[in-house]
Design an enzyme around this catalytic site. Sequence first.
Site, PDB file in Angstrom:
ATOM      1  N   LEU A  27       0.819  -1.211   0.000  1.00  0.00           N
ATOM      2  CA  LEU A  27       0.000   0.000   0.000  1.00  0.00           C
ATOM      3  C   LEU A  27       0.855   1.264   0.000  1.00  0.00           C
ATOM      4  CD1 LEU A  27      -2.866   1.275   0.290  1.00  0.00           C
ATOM      5  CD2 LEU A  27      -2.520   1.168   2.749  1.00  0.00           C
ATOM      6  N   TYR A  28       2.069   1.187   0.504  1.00  0.00           N
ATOM      7  CA  TYR A  28       2.926   2.370   0.625  1.00  0.00           C
ATOM      8  C   TYR A  28       3.326   2.877  -0.744  1.00  0.00           C
ATOM      9  CZ  TYR A  28       3.679   0.840   5.510  1.00  0.00           C
ATOM     10  OH  TYR A  28       3.545   0.452   6.814  1.00  0.00           O
ATOM     11  N   PRO A  29       3.535   4.173  -0.858  1.00  0.00           N
ATOM     12  CA  PRO A  29       3.738   5.190   0.168  1.00  0.00           C
ATOM     13  C   PRO A  29       2.422   5.818   0.624  1.00  0.00           C
ATOM     14  CG  PRO A  29       4.203   6.126  -1.971  1.00  0.00           C
ATOM     15  CD  PRO A  29       3.846   4.687  -2.191  1.00  0.00           C
TER      16      PRO A  29
END
Length: 150
Positions: A88-90
Amino acid sequence: SFIPSIPSSGVTTRNMPSLSTSAPSSTFTSAASSNVCNARSLGNSELIISGACLGTMTFGIQNNCDDAFRQLDYARSVGVNFIDTAELYPVPTFAKNWRAGATEEIVGKYLDNIGESERDKLVIATKIVGYFPKSLVAAARRKDRGDKLP
């Protein structure tokens, strides 16, 4: 430089183990022999991790690749061998230039850059987001480039 002492929360904190020739063979034994700050076992595994973990959720939006590489280099220089990332990052996910997996790509480039022997001294933790209909991560996947869609 200051490295905070982190409570062990049930994980045994110990001095760096010395490896003997009778030590179990593992991909991660090189991590145990490096200069790991506040070393501890990860649960009941043979993994030796630093007491501090470098979170990478800002790599790709708040920090560019060069900034991320400098932060990773610094963390390693003070004995941090535990790196956390996620698909899911950033963050923030609402940023105009957000792209699912950008952080993991930066971490991957860094690992390629430092080479296999240095990579083997690190423990990388990651997470995945489960499918839900309005998932930004799922929406970022594309069938036309071969991404597996739910």
